[in-house]
Enzyme design. Sequence first.
Site, PDB file in Angstrom:
ATOM      1  CG  ASP A   1     -13.686   5.792   6.317  1.00  0.00           C
ATOM      2  OD1 ASP A   1     -14.799   5.744   6.233  1.00  0.00           O
ATOM      3  OD2 ASP A   1     -12.757   6.161   5.523  1.00  0.00           O
TER       4      ASP A   1
ATOM      5  CE  LYS B   1      -4.025   2.142   2.860  1.00  0.00           C
ATOM      6  NZ  LYS B   1      -4.499   2.322   3.945  1.00  0.00           N
TER       7      LYS B   1
END
Length: 527
Positions: free
Chosen positions: A227, A122
């Site tokens: 989130d 990532k």
Amino acid sequence: MKLDPTDVRYITIDAWRVLSAVEQGSKNHELVPIGLIAQISGARSGGVMKALGELAKRKLVAKIQNAKYEGYRLTYGGYDFLACRTFGKRDTVYSVGNQIGTGKESDIYVVATADGTQSVMKIHRLGRVSFRAIKSKRDYLRKGQSASWMYMSRLAAIKEYEFMKVLHAHDFPVPRPIDQSRHCLLMELIDAFPLRQIATVPSPGSLYSQLMDLIVRLARSGLIHGDFNEFNILIRDHRSEAEKDRDEENEEDRQDRIAAEGGDFPVVVGEEDMTPERIEKGVLEPVLIDFPQMVSTDHVDAEYYFNRDVQCIRTFFQRRFKYESSIYPRFSSTMKDGVREFNLDVEVHASGFTKGERKVLEEYMDQMDGGGGEEGSEEDSEEDEEHSDASDEEGEDGEGEEEEETPVVEKSGEAPSLDGLKLGNDDGAEKEGEDDNEDQHEQDQDEDEEEEEEDDPVAHRRHRPSKRAPPPTAADVGSIVTERLARQKKSTERRHHGKKPVTANVLGKSKGSKLKSDATRHIKDSW
């Protein structure tokens, strides 16, 4: 930007050294001067210019037009190459595969080691046009600070890596963290699909309960995801191949199957299909990803973030699976019991849990471990805090110098000693501290000699040098400040008015040339 690692094998050692020098120089310069690059890399100017040309050709560094001085800045491509080279040295990345995902803050790639073990890399890319409000939405920097987007991306990767390590160590359903370098993060490759790509599930109520239990478990460990939605939840399917094929069949295949079997019967699950993962985790296992925005339950907006996570799941299940439940957790009821399984927000320094609050919690835990403590324990803790504060202040002001305490004798009408006060030149204060240390050392030697003389009677007849006189008493603070202000005023006058003192005559002198003043005086005399 897209990562293209094909040029990594063609970059020379000198170019890597120059690229690392540009990265180091970017800590204090937005545009790194060429002279500083040559100084950090230790190469000659001709070799530096050749390496910079090679790096600029591959868009790893960039040159700003119409700048005040000639220099280069590091690009995201160069930052990617430095991170990949670090992973290569650690034997955690050998090859880079396809891009499997992209988001407003990062890009996701499949990578592999030398033995073919696949993982996920990532790459944080903060500062995109679609998400420029990151500095107000995340607390990577303290209030009043500013930094480049690359540095912010590095902080985001470090924070996410710390969250993943702590959560994985406490058996939360998260990918296993592998490595981290700069703005890149390596984690386990999960064979799963995002929740937003799933159209149907065998039991929506069971999956709904698992997700709500995960939110509550995080909160009772001191953390809130912030989130928690269908984009950051992966669903790992532990069903058999026959069960998966049943979901993919269309209406025609379904009618043929019913005609062949004589009815719409469920798939028979055998013992070989009951894997350990299915028994332990269930048919569908949710896996949580994306952690940089996690906050502590002590955050000022913790209730808002908790209720928003719950509402996101309720809205998605109602829209996608037509499932709505009247049972859902609330922040007030979840936290009112005060039950905490772990203090994960303390371990990872989550947002909202300040340093002072952590210190108070540690003191409370120490008192609880001691069985409530004895009388006077509170006074001891206060004294320890005062000593620790004093030591911190000495460590900051003294800059690593150790000063021995000397007894101060106060007389009536005299000011206290100012040995610890630094006024004027710092070098003078350091010299005075060194003199005091020498005096103390000589005093210790004299005391040792006196003890030896007491043991040895012959030593009384030896000649001993006279002791040094004690240092004079320091001047009054008021006189020192007054003297400094007077010197500062004189220097200001000399700087603005030359060598002439600022008096009333100088300030009141008429302006203009001498000829004009004589003409004016002649007219007045004639009248």
